[in-house]
Scaffold this motif. Structure first.
Motif, mmCIF file in Angstrom:
data_model
loop_
_atom_site.group_PDB
_atom_site.id
_atom_site.type_symbol
_atom_site.label_atom_id
_atom_site.label_comp_id
_atom_site.label_asym_id
_atom_site.label_seq_id
_atom_site.Cartn_x
_atom_site.Cartn_y
_atom_site.Cartn_z
ATOM 1 N N UNK A 42 0.811 -1.217 0.000
ATOM 2 C CA UNK A 42 0.000 0.000 0.000
ATOM 3 C C UNK A 42 0.847 1.270 0.000
ATOM 4 N N UNK A 43 2.147 1.123 0.210
ATOM 5 C CA UNK A 43 3.028 2.288 0.219
ATOM 6 C C UNK A 43 3.281 2.782 -1.207
ATOM 7 N N UNK A 44 3.737 4.019 -1.355
ATOM 8 C CA UNK A 44 4.101 4.500 -2.697
ATOM 9 C C UNK A 44 5.128 3.567 -3.323
ATOM 10 N N UNK A 45 4.990 3.269 -4.602
ATOM 11 C CA UNK A 45 5.879 2.287 -5.253
ATOM 12 C C UNK A 45 7.325 2.772 -5.287
ATOM 13 N N UNK A 46 8.184 2.079 -4.548
ATOM 14 C CA UNK A 46 9.611 2.371 -4.548
ATOM 15 C C UNK A 46 10.364 1.047 -4.556
ATOM 16 N N UNK A 47 11.538 1.069 -5.102
ATOM 17 C CA UNK A 47 12.314 -0.159 -5.229
ATOM 18 C C UNK A 47 12.605 -0.768 -3.869
ATOM 19 N N UNK A 48 12.985 0.085 -2.888
ATOM 20 C CA UNK A 48 13.345 -0.470 -1.579
ATOM 21 C C UNK A 48 12.161 -1.156 -0.898
ATOM 22 N N UNK A 49 10.935 -0.649 -1.145
ATOM 23 C CA UNK A 49 9.749 -1.285 -0.576
ATOM 24 C C UNK A 49 9.534 -2.651 -1.222
ATOM 25 N N UNK A 50 9.677 -2.696 -2.538
ATOM 26 C CA UNK A 50 9.507 -3.972 -3.239
ATOM 27 C C UNK A 50 10.548 -4.989 -2.803
ATOM 28 N N UNK A 51 11.762 -4.536 -2.572
ATOM 29 C CA UNK A 51 12.819 -5.439 -2.125
ATOM 30 C C UNK A 51 12.513 -5.998 -0.738
ATOM 31 N N UNK A 52 11.915 -5.185 0.120
ATOM 32 C CA UNK A 52 11.548 -5.693 1.440
ATOM 33 C C UNK A 52 10.459 -6.756 1.320
ATOM 34 N N UNK A 53 9.506 -6.525 0.416
ATOM 35 C CA UNK A 53 8.470 -7.536 0.183
ATOM 36 C C UNK A 53 9.098 -8.844 -0.271
ATOM 37 N N UNK A 54 10.073 -8.733 -1.147
ATOM 38 C CA UNK A 54 10.776 -9.930 -1.630
ATOM 39 C C UNK A 54 11.434 -10.660 -0.459
ATOM 40 N N UNK A 55 12.082 -9.910 0.431
ATOM 41 C CA UNK A 55 12.758 -10.535 1.570
ATOM 42 C C UNK A 55 11.761 -11.221 2.501
ATOM 43 N N UNK A 56 10.629 -10.564 2.738
ATOM 44 C CA UNK A 56 9.608 -11.129 3.620
ATOM 45 C C UNK A 56 9.054 -12.433 3.046
ATOM 46 N N UNK A 57 8.743 -12.426 1.753
ATOM 47 C CA UNK A 57 8.192 -13.625 1.117
ATOM 48 C C UNK A 57 9.219 -14.755 1.065
ATOM 49 N N UNK A 58 10.457 -14.398 0.798
ATOM 50 C CA UNK A 58 11.505 -15.417 0.734
ATOM 51 C C UNK A 58 11.722 -16.059 2.103
ATOM 52 N N UNK A 59 11.722 -15.214 3.154
ATOM 53 C CA UNK A 59 11.904 -15.736 4.514
ATOM 54 C C UNK A 59 10.762 -16.667 4.902
ATOM 55 N N UNK A 60 9.558 -16.427 4.338
ATOM 56 C CA UNK A 60 8.396 -17.268 4.633
ATOM 57 C C UNK A 60 8.340 -18.510 3.749
ATOM 58 N N UNK A 61 9.320 -18.677 2.863
ATOM 59 C CA UNK A 61 9.345 -19.845 1.985
ATOM 60 C C UNK A 61 8.438 -19.723 0.771
ATOM 61 N N UNK A 62 7.932 -18.527 0.522
ATOM 62 C CA UNK A 62 7.020 -18.319 -0.618
ATOM 63 C C UNK A 62 7.835 -17.789 -1.803
ATOM 64 N N UNK A 63 8.634 -18.678 -2.373
ATOM 65 C CA UNK A 63 9.648 -18.260 -3.338
ATOM 66 C C UNK A 63 9.057 -17.809 -4.672
ATOM 67 N N UNK A 64 8.001 -18.452 -5.129
ATOM 68 C CA UNK A 64 7.433 -18.046 -6.422
ATOM 69 C C UNK A 64 6.879 -16.629 -6.353
ATOM 70 N N UNK A 65 6.219 -16.297 -5.236
ATOM 71 C CA UNK A 65 5.710 -14.926 -5.069
ATOM 72 C C UNK A 65 6.860 -13.935 -4.950
ATOM 73 N N UNK A 66 7.945 -14.362 -4.265
ATOM 74 C CA UNK A 66 9.112 -13.478 -4.128
ATOM 75 C C UNK A 66 9.710 -13.168 -5.494
ATOM 76 N N UNK A 67 9.779 -14.187 -6.372
ATOM 77 C CA UNK A 67 10.329 -13.981 -7.716
ATOM 78 C C UNK A 67 9.458 -13.013 -8.506
#
Length: 442
Positions: free
Chosen positions: A216-241
């Motif tokens: 929901x935050x303004x689209x920024x690369x650092x926000x997207x990268x954090x989402x990737x890290x969160x999903x990867x840590x949760x084992x949701x690799x396809x969503x992270x990709x």
């Protein structure tokens, strides 16, 4: 049990209450043990009382005397916590945080030595609360007061207090955060509530909730990268990709930064994607040249701490960055708190051995045991050298009896490793005499 090491392994499987009952029962039968335990308790009590006295007499953040007294209090807290003290240290740690915080406000020293000590005090308070949790709702109230009614410091991360807060305390914080968000509007209170909402989702393991908040935050690369890290840590690799792909697309469509900030912006993206000592140094150099380091420094350290929580490699990188900035005490705390590798802990232990021998002792023991496990002559020889250093550390720490006991257990455990025993003898370390067999009583 075949050795003292086997016994230690078993004892570590017992809960605290069982260990207390066993120890108290044995102390009732063994006057010498009882006296030793009572002496330890008395000594710790005196240490805590002396720390409170120092706080009573510490006045003003701008003088050397204040800094020395606060430093002594923090050292006492850390020493007792590292030793696994049974004393309730949370009240002393809380008082120390509040005292330094008030002094920071009065002095205006928001980024200097006092601010560093305040950060250390908060870390120690979190450890003290984890060791002996206070009332969870009172702890939650203190955190909410600091966040919403304080001057903006100290910085508190809910993850550090999560175990002490428990479900009850976290629920209390969430109810207040939800109420503030329900008020609507904008301003500092809402910004604080939104940040706490993210931290709550992360602490509670609400991956979907956290991803929704970040999305929901303004689209920024650092926000997207954090989402990737969160999903990867949760084992949701396809969503992270998938999110990573969108982040790359966003990177290409973002407007060009201002010319003077172009290098800083590039270095910041590289650091956020791969937070380590090298990308940190590159960001620092670019930001200092542009006069923007004060803006990026705190966020960069926060990113390093986030990476440290994710694994040992991150802990190592954070420790190396703090060492490069000559923040030796902070590096040690980060090393212990986030679980850096044995190699990094050994490097730091050597730096701390002269002034803080008690801190270095467990690291040297770990190093010795690691060397012995390699089971080759060169490693045995190095283990014997490390044993000599460990003996010196115990002498400096006033705990030679502990070294004798440790050495006895080590020799008993590895008595069949004749090459190791020979190297220990060659290092001129007196081996303890074998224990006489205990008489069998009917």
């Amino acid at each position: 049990m075949n050795s003292p090491a086997d016994l230690r392994v078993y004892l570590r499987t017992l809960d605290v209450e069982t260990l207390v009952e066993l120890l108290c029962g044995q102390a009732a039968r063994d006057p010498e043990l009882r006296q030793s335990l009572e002496l330890r308790a008395t000594t710790q009590g005196k240490d805590v009382a002396e720390a409170h006295r120092l706080l009573d007499t510490a006045v003003g953040g701008g003088n050397v005397d204040y800094g020395a007294k606060i430093g002594a209090v923090l050292d006492t807290l850390q020493r007792l916590l590292d030793a696994g003290s049974s004393a309730d240290l949370a009240p002393l740690a809380r008082r120390t945080v509040d005292d330094i915080s008030e002094t920071v406000e009065q002095s205006g020293d928001h980024s200097g030595e006092l601010a560093d000590r305040l950060e250390r005090a908060v870390d120690l308070y979190a450890r003290a609360c984890a060791a002996r949790p206070p009332d969870p709702e009172r702890l939650a109230e203190w955190i909410l007061e600091v966040e919403f009614d304080g001057p903006g410091w100290p910085a508190i991360e809910l993850a550090d207090f999560a175990s002490a807060l428990g479900e009850k305390g976290l629920r209390h914080i969430k109810s207040t955060v939800d109420a503030v968000l329900a008020e609507g509007g904008t301003g500092p209170r809402r910004e604080i509530a939104e940040r706490l909402q993210e931290e709550l989702a992360e602490v509670l393991g609400d991956v979907d909730g956290l991803v929704a908040l970040l999305s929901a935050k303004p689209p920024r690369v650092e926000v997207s990268l954090k989402i990737v890290r969160v999903l990867r840590a949760a084992g949701r690799h396809s969503e992270a990709i998938a999110h990573a792909a969108r982040a790359l697309t966003l990177d290409k469509t973002e407007p060009e930064p201002e010319p003077e900030d172009e290098t800083v912006s590039l270095r910041r993206k590289e650091f956020d994607a791969e937070p380590n000592r090298h990308t940190y140094a590159a960001l620092q150099a670019a930001a200092v040249a542009a006069g923007r380091w004060s803006v990026h420094h705190r966020a960069a350290m926060s990113r390093l701490r986030e990476a440290a929580r994710e694994g040992q490699q991150g802990a190592d990188e954070l420790t190396h960055v703090l060492l490069a900035e000559d923040r030796f005490d902070d590096a040690w705390r980060a090393c212990v708190r986030f679980g850096a590798s044995l190699e990094v802990r050994a490097e730091l232990a050597e730096l701390r051995a002269d002034e803080h021998p008690a801190d270095a002792i467990p690291v040297y023991r770990g190093r010795i045991e690691d060397l012995i496990e390699r089971k080759d002559p060169q490693s045995y020889r190095e283990a014997a050298r490390q044993l000599r250093k460990l003996r010196t550390l115990h002498r400096r720490a006033g705990s030679t009896d502990e070294f004798t006991e440790y050495l006895g257990g080590l020799v008993e455990t590895h008595r069949r490793k004749t090459r190791l025993i020979a190297e220990v003898r060659a290092a001129r370390i007196a081996l303890p005499k074998p224990r006489a067999p205990q008489p069998v009583t009917s």
